[in-house]
Design a protein around this motif. Structure first.
Motif, mmCIF file in Angstrom:
data_model
loop_
_atom_site.group_PDB
_atom_site.id
_atom_site.type_symbol
_atom_site.label_atom_id
_atom_site.label_comp_id
_atom_site.label_asym_id
_atom_site.label_seq_id
_atom_site.Cartn_x
_atom_site.Cartn_y
_atom_site.Cartn_z
ATOM 1 N N SER A 1240 -50.249 -12.750 20.543
ATOM 2 C CA SER A 1240 -49.045 -13.247 21.215
ATOM 3 C C SER A 1240 -48.892 -14.752 21.050
ATOM 4 C CB SER A 1240 -49.099 -12.885 22.701
ATOM 5 O OG SER A 1240 -50.246 -13.446 23.302
ATOM 6 N N GLN A 1241 -49.984 -15.479 21.151
ATOM 7 C CA GLN A 1241 -49.909 -16.933 21.028
ATOM 8 C C GLN A 1241 -49.516 -17.348 19.611
ATOM 9 O OE1 GLN A 1241 -53.511 -18.891 22.163
ATOM 10 N NE2 GLN A 1241 -52.651 -20.956 22.030
ATOM 11 N N GLN A 1242 -50.090 -16.673 18.627
ATOM 12 C CA GLN A 1242 -49.734 -17.000 17.247
ATOM 13 C C GLN A 1242 -48.287 -16.652 16.943
ATOM 14 O OE1 GLN A 1242 -52.782 -14.626 15.432
ATOM 15 N NE2 GLN A 1242 -54.131 -16.402 15.052
ATOM 16 N N ALA A 1243 -47.810 -15.565 17.542
ATOM 17 C CA ALA A 1243 -46.413 -15.186 17.331
ATOM 18 C C ALA A 1243 -45.488 -16.235 17.913
ATOM 19 C CB ALA A 1243 -46.150 -13.811 17.955
ATOM 20 N N GLU A 1244 -45.793 -16.739 19.092
ATOM 21 C CA GLU A 1244 -44.951 -17.764 19.696
ATOM 22 C C GLU A 1244 -44.977 -19.048 18.872
ATOM 23 O OE1 GLU A 1244 -46.166 -18.242 23.716
ATOM 24 O OE2 GLU A 1244 -45.478 -16.258 24.343
ATOM 25 N N GLN A 1245 -46.153 -19.401 18.353
ATOM 26 C CA GLN A 1245 -46.228 -20.587 17.509
ATOM 27 C C GLN A 1245 -45.399 -20.416 16.235
ATOM 28 O OE1 GLN A 1245 -50.395 -21.164 16.869
ATOM 29 N NE2 GLN A 1245 -50.784 -22.024 18.907
ATOM 30 N N LYS A 1249 -40.386 -22.636 15.462
ATOM 31 C CA LYS A 1249 -39.477 -23.343 14.560
ATOM 32 C C LYS A 1249 -38.369 -22.433 14.022
ATOM 33 C CE LYS A 1249 -43.081 -26.583 13.099
ATOM 34 N NZ LYS A 1249 -43.850 -27.155 11.963
ATOM 35 N N GLN A 1250 -38.287 -21.174 14.514
ATOM 36 C CA GLN A 1250 -37.265 -20.244 14.057
ATOM 37 C C GLN A 1250 -36.036 -20.324 14.950
ATOM 38 O OE1 GLN A 1250 -37.974 -18.683 11.173
ATOM 39 N NE2 GLN A 1250 -39.972 -19.719 11.240
ATOM 40 N N GLN A 1251 -35.008 -19.549 14.560
ATOM 41 C CA GLN A 1251 -33.763 -19.534 15.313
ATOM 42 C C GLN A 1251 -33.874 -18.558 16.491
ATOM 43 O OE1 GLN A 1251 -31.206 -21.578 14.619
ATOM 44 N NE2 GLN A 1251 -32.443 -22.452 12.942
ATOM 45 N N SER A 1265 -51.777 3.014 18.730
ATOM 46 C CA SER A 1265 -50.546 3.780 18.952
ATOM 47 C C SER A 1265 -49.439 2.917 19.532
ATOM 48 C CB SER A 1265 -50.814 4.956 19.890
ATOM 49 O OG SER A 1265 -51.284 4.491 21.140
ATOM 50 N N HIS A 1266 -49.633 1.633 19.546
ATOM 51 C CA HIS A 1266 -48.622 0.720 20.090
ATOM 52 C C HIS A 1266 -48.378 -0.402 19.108
ATOM 53 C CE1 HIS A 1266 -48.385 2.087 24.404
ATOM 54 N NE2 HIS A 1266 -49.526 2.658 24.033
ATOM 55 N N LEU A 1267 -47.170 -0.953 19.167
ATOM 56 C CA LEU A 1267 -46.798 -2.170 18.467
ATOM 57 C C LEU A 1267 -46.192 -3.124 19.492
ATOM 58 C CD1 LEU A 1267 -45.111 -0.927 15.161
ATOM 59 C CD2 LEU A 1267 -47.287 -2.139 15.362
ATOM 60 N N ALA A 1268 -46.208 -4.375 19.163
ATOM 61 C CA ALA A 1268 -45.594 -5.382 20.031
ATOM 62 C C ALA A 1268 -44.514 -6.094 19.239
ATOM 63 C CB ALA A 1268 -46.633 -6.375 20.535
ATOM 64 N N VAL A 1269 -43.366 -6.309 19.879
ATOM 65 C CA VAL A 1269 -42.237 -7.016 19.271
ATOM 66 C C VAL A 1269 -41.995 -8.275 20.098
ATOM 67 C CG1 VAL A 1269 -39.796 -6.954 18.693
ATOM 68 C CG2 VAL A 1269 -41.210 -4.917 18.352
ATOM 69 N N THR A 1270 -42.055 -9.411 19.445
ATOM 70 C CA THR A 1270 -41.821 -10.697 20.107
ATOM 71 C C THR A 1270 -40.569 -11.315 19.507
ATOM 72 O OG1 THR A 1270 -44.198 -11.027 20.417
ATOM 73 C CG2 THR A 1270 -42.798 -12.971 20.609
ATOM 74 N N TRP A 1271 -39.597 -11.665 20.361
ATOM 75 C CA TRP A 1271 -38.399 -12.312 19.856
ATOM 76 C C TRP A 1271 -38.096 -13.558 20.682
ATOM 77 C CZ3 TRP A 1271 -33.507 -12.630 22.389
ATOM 78 C CH2 TRP A 1271 -33.443 -11.962 23.609
ATOM 79 N N LYS A 1272 -37.460 -14.511 20.026
ATOM 80 C CA LYS A 1272 -37.209 -15.809 20.623
ATOM 81 C C LYS A 1272 -35.933 -15.775 21.430
ATOM 82 C CE LYS A 1272 -36.934 -20.742 19.498
ATOM 83 N NZ LYS A 1272 -37.025 -21.752 18.433
ATOM 84 N N VAL A 1273 -36.058 -15.968 22.727
ATOM 85 C CA VAL A 1273 -34.909 -15.998 23.623
ATOM 86 C C VAL A 1273 -34.270 -17.383 23.609
ATOM 87 C CG1 VAL A 1273 -34.139 -15.618 25.997
ATOM 88 C CG2 VAL A 1273 -36.007 -14.238 25.053
ATOM 89 N N ASP A 1274 -35.112 -18.392 23.738
ATOM 90 C CA ASP A 1274 -34.658 -19.779 23.728
ATOM 91 C C ASP A 1274 -35.865 -20.641 23.370
ATOM 92 O OD1 ASP A 1274 -32.899 -21.865 23.933
ATOM 93 O OD2 ASP A 1274 -33.013 -22.051 26.109
ATOM 94 N N ASP A 1275 -35.660 -21.936 23.295
ATOM 95 C CA ASP A 1275 -36.784 -22.819 22.999
ATOM 96 C C ASP A 1275 -37.873 -22.635 24.048
ATOM 97 O OD1 ASP A 1275 -35.512 -23.802 20.807
ATOM 98 O OD2 ASP A 1275 -34.640 -25.532 21.831
ATOM 99 N N LYS A 1276 -39.095 -22.368 23.557
ATOM 100 C CA LYS A 1276 -40.275 -22.161 24.407
ATOM 101 C C LYS A 1276 -40.094 -20.994 25.382
ATOM 102 C CE LYS A 1276 -41.708 -27.001 24.187
ATOM 103 N NZ LYS A 1276 -42.093 -28.220 24.937
ATOM 104 N N LEU A 1277 -39.291 -20.040 24.998
ATOM 105 C CA LEU A 1277 -39.084 -18.845 25.826
ATOM 106 C C LEU A 1277 -39.050 -17.635 24.897
ATOM 107 C CD1 LEU A 1277 -38.623 -17.992 28.771
ATOM 108 C CD2 LEU A 1277 -36.172 -18.044 28.325
ATOM 109 N N TYR A 1278 -40.000 -16.722 25.076
ATOM 110 C CA TYR A 1278 -40.163 -15.582 24.177
ATOM 111 C C TYR A 1278 -40.376 -14.328 25.022
ATOM 112 C CZ TYR A 1278 -41.378 -19.614 21.299
ATOM 113 O OH TYR A 1278 -41.385 -20.832 20.681
ATOM 114 N N GLN A 1279 -39.771 -13.231 24.551
ATOM 115 C CA GLN A 1279 -39.950 -11.951 25.234
ATOM 116 C C GLN A 1279 -40.812 -11.041 24.363
ATOM 117 O OE1 GLN A 1279 -36.509 -9.396 25.782
ATOM 118 N NE2 GLN A 1279 -37.282 -8.700 27.767
ATOM 119 N N HIS A 1280 -41.806 -10.410 25.018
ATOM 120 C CA HIS A 1280 -42.705 -9.490 24.327
ATOM 121 C C HIS A 1280 -42.361 -8.074 24.776
ATOM 122 C CE1 HIS A 1280 -45.174 -12.927 23.078
ATOM 123 N NE2 HIS A 1280 -45.066 -13.374 24.326
#
Length: 1545
Positions: A1240-1245, A1249-1251, A1265-1280
């Motif tokens: 999770s930390q590496q994904a946020e890093q 710099k992405q949009q 049996s699980h995957l995690a999806v991390t997307w950028k909501v706003d600067d320094k704000l990410y939803q997992h």
């Protein structure tokens, strides 16, 4: 000044004798004008005072006498020749009949001719004159400004006449100066100054007379200023002259050296005091004398009246062995208990009253610390050993400190000026430890500090008023106890019926002596009586009772006697447990040194006193690897609590008594938890630490004793007591291409006689040189050392050469039978790089200095260790744990061993004066120290450097009385001949040798020794009347039959007679005298100890038993490959063998498997150490079956017996799960552009710099049996987002075909999930963020905006949206109804299809705003949201600043009675309420009715928010739905209120 003007110039400028020849400008008959012109040709300046002129003249006159050659040379250079004079006469019209001189720079002359003349003085200067220090201090340009100032109306009669005064002087005046006296000369000078002042006045009033018109003056002013710009620089020169005249202060070394350098050289005031006091140096120091930071002790000596109490206090703290043997009824020496007390009293008297050191007591007063039975003198009992004496000294110091603490306690009690029976009769008498003293001081402060503050000074009406001085306000340190004690609660505390100190007295006694006074009211009723009558300030009875309990618990918890009981309970019942931190769980593995106690559980504290384990635990805790907890045994804690309850409780059985007993139990519980148990834990922690440090320091000291308490190495042909000559050799690291062989030879006196260097011992030339040195020097022993295993090859080569020389040739007899040995080289390794070695042997290489250290160690290990000083702590006496002991404590323990060993051997004082190396022993002599030894050496050197007898120590003032008594028996003065008469032929006393001065016999026992010698020789006093008193001693020493004659003496009867006659105990002393008469200062130490095979191996390679344990796997390199075996070499250089049998499982030939230089892993199967043959090898196996099993079982640290197996297994399982998850996560390989093996930390890093809206798909920590999806909501704000794969690939090499999100949403592939779920939510987030009601920033920023807006627009309300930073993917809707209300916060959840305000769906932002307005309108029916302050927060929302609602409003968070449905969890999914279907079906009703309505907010312009609606008439009863809010379509409002959408969501 005048004198200054003459210093460089001997010539004088001469004014014209008459008027100028040029008479065109002035008439000749103007005599006054002519005189002024003549005088004006010479420019003089005034001086301040005439006295100053005289002094300066004398000063410069003396300077002139010191520089005659320079002046004559200057005169010749500066004299004007004839051509110059003619030129001057031609241009000036004056006649120069006398010699003129050139003007020096800085002495510029303004030559003023009459205004009609255009002449100017000729001025010359040279560069070299600029450096002249004797120049005038003020430049002559001042004269110009002086004239102008006078012209301006300032008549300066006191113008300074400085160095420019009389700048041009007449030669005839100088020549006549010899005939003039000083008075005439001064008169003439004063007259000239008067005329000069008159001339200046005239020129000042008329500037044109000076040849400069008014315009020129103004120009000069503009360009050059007034000429006083640099007066400050000229003034410095005058100050310099004044400072030179002053006497310089005396320079001290404190003004020159740094304080650290002064301390290092022992030149501080404390050092001077230590040297001067007649007290042994070590007794004056608070720490070891070896320590660079040794400090002066401030303790006072004990007096005779203190000894009885001291003995009774010390005897119980001496040792457990003494308690077992003397105190128990079945102890071996129980019948000698009284004699033990007497021995301890005598020892304390010698140590702390008479101020003798331990070696003195042990050597000369041992009879007084032993049991002597006159009826059986042959069986004395040693009551105190040498270790007991040192322990007695330490405990005695603690008792002395306790006395000072008691004095401080008494002084504090006296200052309080109170009378406390409990303190005087109980506490003060029981203060037996430093902890109790500190507790008593704290207890007194707690009880009486406030009373002392309240005492006021009496002032009378006629007293002077005290001026009030303003002070800075200090921070308050008033505790809750003090506040409660000042309040009425203290009266309630008295209602418990018994005072705290009476409870303590009941506790420490066998039965209750103080009883509880019963109360009529129960605790709550009693507390209500002390409530404040003012209702607004009244406190509940429960709170008053709690504060009263706190008062009693605090006084119980701070009671010194109860604290001491708790410490005693901990001492016998403490348990220590250790638990690892998160960091420690992973870092401390099974091979880590800390693994032994990683899961320590309830280990008895007493078992940790004699081991370094607890010190390791504290070290691990300081590294944040473990946490330590100390507890009491449950049964011990329960017993203590029960006993304390019994001492406090009432015996009555009434309901009121039972209620009070329950309160008392709460008091006991609070006292234990808040005070007694924490103080017990803290003390136990320090107690175990101190005991463990003392044990470890004692172990290090014992190791040092084993190394230094030995005689020098004694070869077979030598006698004990003799010192061998030593040849020391070393090959360094043993590299034949780089390292040479260093050889040094030291003679019997330790002097370096020869040193050389050989490239090797293989060449014949080098061998011959080596053997020639052996034959010439004939060393008694050859010592070898080095830094690698190659040293063994050198030893073998040396032995081969010696054996070959002995066994062959005619000159074999010339080769001595010299042993070749190894010795410990720790000291030599330090010495080779030390400053001391550089000073002593600067010509030697470091390897040569190392050899000197080896040779010196062979001759005297004691001297080598003593010379180390404070560097002795660098020697490793305990392999693993020595660093856990504080350096000061370790130095103290090691110093005591050195003191014992040095005093056992003694010091030849005359040799110490001349031999700087041997001198290091002197500081350890009893009574001396570094400072006193230093001054003793200087004093002896000042009287010739040689002492004849011990009497000179006193006669010549070399030692003070106490120091002499301490040291005399250990300072040896070697005698060359028998004693001579003590008087010469004139009857004068002379210093003659005394044979007893070369023995260990103390001067106070000389008469006893002489008596023994006289009796042994069977002589009478008449036979030796005219001889030296010690003549008989010399005779018995030289008698060949002295052993038999002394054995014939009955020393037992002699000792008994002395005991009966004078009560003198001298049995041991008689034995010492006998031994010294036979062998003065004979060798009493055991033989030199050679290192064993493992110690030699460790010294050369660093390998230990643990690193070369059988079963350990090591890395080796093949050196030579043979048909049946392989020779390998370990990293440490040790050679090993792998036979064909242990090479492979298949039994292949070594040549087929191994090549030279190849690296192998092998397991050690045998270690072969043969020190006599200098062979150190290991045998290994490289078979797969042997290596594959690993060596963990051999490297694994054994856990402690008190082990928490359950916690260990749980942590192991957790670690295994984490490792499996890590493996699973890193194993996933999915072919998708957005997939990355990130956490999770590496994904946020990565997304930083992405949009916004960018996605990363990564492995999940929940398993394969699980995957995690991390997307950028706003600067320094990410939803997992957690995604479950129903048919995941077990190998993890591909993605599944079905993905489920939130348990309901299904997607067929990852692209569909990204497009229809993540990107859909991103669009909704973006849609809301671009809305006019969205405010960027934090929630607090939005609150501030709303408040500011409403404050600026009081008639309006406002709302807005902002991102919820704590829950990514959510928004906060914040609403402020009016300026008197609080900001309300409602949650907004984002989904791919829309928004949810609570559980109300909205397809877009306008619908979300409408839903908010409708819900707000519905809420306003209850008067909660749109009203005044204290509005109601809807269920699931939150109020930032929590407040109690106003009367009549509903408490936030509780359901209203008129609420039909239940407001669901704002962050949850579907509601579980039966009337609320899941999203996608119906929606929860929100019906409110039965209350008057307020108009909904008018949705207005973006900048102005919406308008607060007007008040409307109440709706009829039974009206279920409010009207549509203004600005909202009625059908939409009805749809929202009905919680249904026309066409679904």
């Amino acid at each position: 000044m005048q004198g200054s003007g003459q210093e460089e110039e001997e010539g004088e400028e001469v004014a014209p004798a008459g008027a100028s020849d040029d008479s065109s400008e002035e008439p000749e008959d103007d005599e006054e004008e002519e005189r002024r012109i003549r005088e004006g040709f010479i420019v003089d300046e005034d001086e301040d005072e005439e006295e100053e002129d005289v002094e300066v003249k004398k000063k410069h006159k003396s300077k002139r006498h010191r520089k005659p050659h320079r002046r004559s040379r200057d005169e010749e250079e500066d004299a004007l020749d004839e051509d110059d004079l003619e030129l001057l006469e031609e241009n000036t019209g004056a006649s120069f009949s006398r010699r003129l001189t050139r003007i020096r720079p800085g002495r510029e002359v303004e030559s003023r001719a009459p205004s009609s003349s255009k002449a100017r003085a000729v001025i010359e200067s040279s560069d070299e004159d600029l450096d002249n220090d004797d120049f005038p201090r003020v430049q002559d340009i001042h004269n110009i400004w002086d004239d102008e100032r006078m012209a301006a109306g300032r008549d300066d009669d006191d113008v300074d006449m400085d160095d420019m005064d009389n700048f041009i002087e007449y030669e005839d005046e100088e020549e006549a100066g010899g005939a003039m006296d000083e008075t005439e000369r001064e008169e003439k000078r004063r007259e000239r100054r008067r005329l000069e002042k008159a001339r200046r006045r005239a020129f000042g009033s008329r500037p044109e007379l000076a040849g400069i018109d008014q315009g020129a003056w103004e120009e000069i002013h503009e360009v050059f200023g007034d000429g006083h710009d640099y007066d400050w620089a000229l003034g410095d020169d005058e100050e310099t002259n004044f400072e030179e005249d002053q006497a310089k202060p005396e320079m001290k070394y404190q003004d020159v050296f740094e304080p650290s350098e002064i301390r290092a050289r022992m030149l501080t005031e404390d050092d001077d005091l230590i040297r001067a006091q007649d007290i042994p140096e070590r007794l004056q120091l608070a720490t070891s004398s070896l320590s660079p930071s040794a400090t002066l002790s401030i303790h006072k000596a004990l007096v005779e009246t203190d000894l009885d109490d001291a003995a009774s206090w010390v005897i119980t703290r001496l040792s457990s062995r003494k308690e077992r043997e003397f105190f128990r009824g079945d102890g071996q020496y129980h019948h000698l208990l009284s004699d033990l007390v007497q021995a301890i009293t005598c020892a304390l008297r010698y140590l702390f009253v008479s101020e003798f050191e331990v070696p003195y007591v042990w050597t000369h007063k041992r009879d007084y610390i032993s049991y002597f039975d006159p009826s059986n003198p042959r069986a004395p009992v040693e009551l105190l050993s040498l270790d007991d004496l040192w322990r007695l000294y330490v405990v005695g110091q603690k008792y002395r400190s306790l006395l000072e603490r008691r004095s401080a306690l008494d002084a504090l009690y006296a200052r309080f000026g109170v009378h406390d029976d409990y303190f005087e009769n109980e506490v003060r008498k029981r203060v037996e430890t430093a902890e109790m003293s500190a507790d008593a001081i704290e207890w007194l402060g707690m009880k009486y500090r406030e009373e002392k503050k309240n005492k006021f000074d009496v002032h009378f009406h006629d007293d002077e008023e005290q001026t009030e001085v303003r002070k800075h306000k200090m921070p308050s340190r008033v505790s809750a106890y003090e506040l409660a004690k000042k309040s009425v609660v203290s009266k309630l505390a008295e209602g418990f019926g018994i005072k705290p100190h009476e409870v303590v007295l009941n506790f420490i006694s066998d039965h209750n002596t103080h009883f509880v006074e019963e109360q009529e009211l129960n605790p709550l009723a009693c507390a209500e009586q002390f409530a404040d009558p003012d209702v607004t300030r009244a406190q509940p009875a429960e709170e008053l009772l709690a504060r009263a309990r706190m008062i009693i618990a605090t006084e119980l918890g701070k009671d010194p006697l109860l604290r001491n009981e708790m410490r005693n309970t901990f001492k016998s019942n403490a348990l220590v447990s250790v638990s690892p931190t998160e960091r420690g769980i992973t870092k401390i593995d099974e091979q880590h040194p800390y693994f032994n106690f990683k899961y320590l559980l309830n280990k008895n504290a007493g078992e940790m006193l004699q081991s370094p384990q607890f010190l390791n635990i504290l070290a691990a805790e300081s590294d944040h690897l473990v946490t330590v907890s100390i507890t009491l045994r449950p049964e011990a804690k329960a017993k203590f609590e029960r006993k304390l309850n019994d001492a406090f409780r009432s015996d009555s059985y009434s309901d009121t008594a039972r209620a009070w007993n329950e309160e008392r139990s709460r008091v006991i519980q609070e006292a234990l938890e808040q005070h007694l148990l924490p103080i017990g834990v803290k003390w136990t922690r320090e107690w175990i630490r101190e005991e463990a440090e003392d044990y470890l320091a004692k172990q290090c000291a014992q190791s040092l004793r084993e190394r230094i308490d030995v005689a020098p190495f004694i070869p077979p042909e030598m006698k004990r007591g003799e010192t061998p000559s030593v040849m020391a050799m070393s090959w360094g690291k043993g590299d034949p291409h780089k390292d040479s062989i260093a050889i040094v030879f030291l003679d019997e006196a330790g002097r370096l006689r020869e040193h050389t260097k050989l490239d090797n011992l293989v060449n014949t030339e080098n061998q011959d040189e080596f053997m020639d040195m052996i034959k010439r020097r004939r060393p008694d022993v050859i010592t070898v050392g080095g830094f690698s295993i190659a040293t063994t090859k050198l030893v073998r080569r040396i032995k081969e050469l010696l054996d070959a020389a002995k066994n062959g040739g005619d000159r074999s007899a010339e080769v001595p039978n010299t042993p070749v040995i190894y010795v410990h080289d720790e000291v030599a390794r330090i010495y080779q790089h030390s400053h001391r070695a550089e000073e002593e042997f600067s010509a030697l290489t470091p390897l040569g200095k190392y050899c000197v250290g080896l040779a010196r160690y062979t001759q005297s290990p004691l001297n080598e260790y003593a010379a180390l000083g404070s560097d002795i702590t660098a020697i490793n006496f305990e392999d693993e744990f020595q660093q856990l002991v504080p350096k000061e404590k370790l130095l103290t323990a090691l110093e005591r061993v050195l003191v014992d060993a040095v005093n056992k051997v003694g010091v030849d004082i005359n040799r110490a004066v001349t031999d700087a190396y041997y001198q290091h022993l002197l500081r350890f002599i009893c009574g001396l120290g570094p400072r006193k030894a230093q001054v003793l050496i200087k004093k002896i050197a000042s009287i010739g450097g040689n002492l004849v007898n011990r009497d000179q120590f006193i006669k010549n003032g070399l030692l003070t009385t106490k120091i002499f008594l301490n040291a005399a028996g250990f300072l040896r003065i070697v005698q060359d001949s028998e004693p001579k008469p003590a008087k010469n032929r004139h009857g004068e006393d002379i210093d003659v040798p005394d044979p007893l001065d070369s023995t260990r016999v103390h001067p106070e026992d000389y008469e006893l020794a002489r008596k023994m010698a006289t009796d042994a020789l069977e002589l009478d006093e008449e036979d030796i009347h005219d001889e030296h008193p010690s003549h008989v001693v010399a005779v018995i020493m030289q008698d060949d039959d002295n052993v038999k004659k002394l054995d014939d003496l009955n020393l037992d009867d002699f000792a008994v007679n002395m005991f009966v006659a004078n009560n003198d105990k001298k049995r041991h002393t008689l034995n010492v005298i006998r031994a010294e008469l036979l062998d003065p200062f004979g060798e009493r130490r055991p033989d030199f100890t050679l290192p064993n095979d493992w110690e030699v191996l460790t010294m050369l390679t660093g390998e230990t038993r643990r690193t070369l344990h059988v079963g350990i796997i090591v890395s080796v390199q093949a050196a030579r490959v043979k048909d049946n075996f392989v020779i390998v070499r370990l990293d440490s250089g040790i050679e090993g063998t792998i036979t064909k049998r242990y090479l492979t499982d298949e039994g292949l030939s070594p040549t087929q498997v191994v090549k030279p230089g190849q690296t192998l892993s092998g397991v050690i199967i045998d270690v072969k150490l043969d020190l006599s043959a200098d062979q150190f090898t290991v045998e290994l196996s490289t078979r797969e079956t042997d290596v594959s099993s690993g060596d963990n079982q051999y490297r694994r640290i054994k856990p402690d017996d008190a082990w928490d197996h359950a916690q260990h297994e749980r942590d192991q399982e957790m670690q295994a799960r984490k490792k499996r998850a890590e493996v699973d996560r890193t194993r996933r390989v999915i072919k998708h552009p957005n997939f990355h093996n990130f956490n999770s930390q590496q994904a946020e890093q990565y997304l930083e710099k992405q949009q916004r809206g960018d996605v990363v798909i990564r492995p999940s920590s929940k398993g394969s049996s699980h995957l995690a999806v991390t997307w950028k909501v706003d600067d320094k704000l990410y939803q997992h987002i957690d995604v479950m794969e129903l048919n995941a690939d077990p190998s993890g090499q591909a993605a599944g075909s079905k993905f489920i999100v939130d348990g309901t949403l299904q997607f067929s592939d990852l692209d569909e999930l990204i497009v229809n779920h993540v990107q859909a939510m991103a669009r909704k987030v973006e849609e809301l963020m671009v809305h006019e009601k969205f405010k960027p920033g934090t929630e607090d920023d939005l609150h501030l905006f709303l408040r500011n807006f409403v404050a600026a627009n009081p008639s309006k309300s406002a709302y807005g949206f902002t991102l919820n930073r704590k829950r990514p993917g959510h928004f906060n809707l914040c609403y402020l109804a009016n300026k008197n209300s609080t900001v309300q916060t409602w949650p907004v959840r984002v989904t791919p299809h829309g928004y949810y305000l609570f559980d109300t769906p909205a397809a877009g932002v306008p619908e979300l705003c409408d839903a908010f307005k409708v819900r707000q309108k519905s809420m306003s029916l209850g008067g909660g949201l749109g009203g005044g302050p204290g509005g109601k927060t809807p269920y699931g929302g939150r109020t930032p600043a929590a407040r109690t609602p106003a009367p009549g409003h509903t408490t936030p968070g509780h359901m209203s009675a008129r609420q039909v449905g239940r407001t669901p969890n704002p962050y949850g999914g579907a509601s579980t309420h039966p009337s609320v279907p899941a999203p996608g079906g119906g929606f929860p009703p929100a019906g409110y009715g039965g209350m008057s309505q307020y108009g909904g907010p008018q949705y207005g312009a973006p900048a102005a928010g919406f308008q607060t609606p007007a008040y409307q008439q109440p709706a009829p009863s039974g009206f279920a739905q409010p009207p549509a809010p203004p600005g909202v379509h009625p059908s939409r409002a009805a749809m929202i209120q009905g919680n249904s959408w026309p066409n679904g969501f």
